[in-house]
Design an enzyme around this catalytic site. Structure first.
Site, PDB file in Angstrom:
ATOM      1  N   PRO A   2       0.841  -1.203   0.000  1.00  0.00           N
ATOM      2  CA  PRO A   2       0.000   0.000   0.000  1.00  0.00           C
ATOM      3  C   PRO A   2       0.878   1.256   0.000  1.00  0.00           C
ATOM      4  O   PRO A   2       1.813   1.369   0.786  1.00  0.00           O
ATOM      5  CB  PRO A   2      -0.792  -0.109   1.299  1.00  0.00           C
ATOM      6  CG  PRO A   2      -0.612  -1.494   1.788  1.00  0.00           C
ATOM      7  CD  PRO A   2       0.662  -2.006   1.205  1.00  0.00           C
ATOM      8  N   GLU A   3       0.598   2.175  -0.930  1.00  0.00           N
ATOM      9  CA  GLU A   3       1.330   3.440  -1.013  1.00  0.00           C
ATOM     10  C   GLU A   3       0.369   4.570  -0.623  1.00  0.00           C
ATOM     11  O   GLU A   3      -0.756   4.295  -0.205  1.00  0.00           O
ATOM     12  CB  GLU A   3       1.875   3.621  -2.434  1.00  0.00           C
ATOM     13  CG  GLU A   3       2.762   2.457  -2.881  1.00  0.00           C
ATOM     14  CD  GLU A   3       3.319   2.626  -4.302  1.00  0.00           C
ATOM     15  OE1 GLU A   3       3.471   3.764  -4.763  1.00  0.00           O
ATOM     16  OE2 GLU A   3       3.599   1.603  -4.941  1.00  0.00           O
TER      17      GLU A   3
END
Ligand SMILES: [Zn+2]
Length: 273
Positions: A2-3
């Site tokens: 996840p960014e």
């Protein structure tokens, strides 16, 4: 992993669902995910606390509580935070469960367990190195072209520089590839070789790509789902990421994949100079 767009999506959903909720009980099944303090103190500090606000810094989620502690979560490579009800089927690799107002639960699941969580004194992130040394937030107004230019003052490759959390917060492999394609910049260029006009293009690409990805609730390429278990949709408009061999949407040239510092970069050799 996840960014920024995925973590921001989680932040918004969790804020809507959890602000005002009290944590009745906390269950930690995999103590090594708790970076600090020890697992028992972690639970005792969370127990009874009310969630006042959910913030994000880079790829970290910060839960502001009605006490002098802050609950911090980093999802690592494969972590997810899922809202659920007591008795509902539990996803595999559920390592932490917070019991909220009956029957609500918040589950932390993480197959590869590279995530971390901690309870730290409110506003004091010194115990968490990654968080304490975090660079500027790219979607904040204060992140100007000038701020990006400062962040790019390194001879490291521009792709690595963008992914270095001390330089810019929240960008990882997916968005670095998409941003560099949009800016028309070869990912292997030294960051400090970029001219003024290129830096301006890069700055605008950072903002546009991240904003659009937040609007589309992030990219679901392998594990990522939101806190309701639903995928995002930005992967449907990826131009280069994991599109090796497929035609560039701008010029038709096959997208190339190059290994760079142990990570793969996807890019168009004709559009990106
Ligand atoms: Zn192209």
């Amino acid at each position: 992993m996840p960014e920024l767009p995925e973590v921001e999506t989680l932040r918004r959903d969790l804020a809507a669902a959890l602000v005002g909720e009290r944590i009745r009980r906390c269950e930690v099944r995999l103590p090594r995910l708790v970076t600090c303090p020890d697992c028992r103190t972690f639970c005792s500090r969370l127990k009874g606390a009310r969630i006042e606000e959910v913030r994000r810094r880079g790829k970290y989620l910060l839960f502001v509580l009605d006490r002098p502690w802050e609950w911090v979560v980093h999802l690592g490579m494969t972590g997810s935070l899922l809202l659920a009800e007591e008795g509902s089927p539990e996803p595999p690799h559920t390592h932490i469960v917070l019991h909220l107002t009956h029957p609500r639960l918040l589950r932390y699941a993480d197959p590869r367990t590279f995530g971390e969580t901690a309870v730290v004194p409110a506003g004091d992130h010194s115990a968490l190195k990654g968080l304490a040394g975090m660079g500027p937030e790219p979607l904040e107004r204060s992140f100007t072209a000038k701020a990006l230019e400062r962040a790019m003052r390194t001879s490291a490759r521009v792709k690595s520089a963008l992914m270095d959390q001390r330089r810019v917060a929240g960008i990882g492999n997916i968005y670095a590839d998409e941003i560099l394609f949009r800016a028309g910049i070869d990912p292997s260029r030294p960051a400090d070789s970029l001219g003024k006009e290129e830096l301006e293009r890069l700055h605008s690409a950072v903002k546009t790509v991240l904003r659009e990805a937040v609007r589309r609730r992030g990219s679901s390429v392998s594990d990522y789902v939101d806190s309701w278990g639903k995928p995002g949709s930005y992967q449907l408009v990826h131009k280069v990421y994991r599109r090796e061999g497929r035609p560039c949407p701008a010029c038709g040239e096959p997208i190339r994949r190059t290994v760079m510092g142990g990570r793969s970069a996807h890019w168009c050799p004709r559009c990106q100079r």
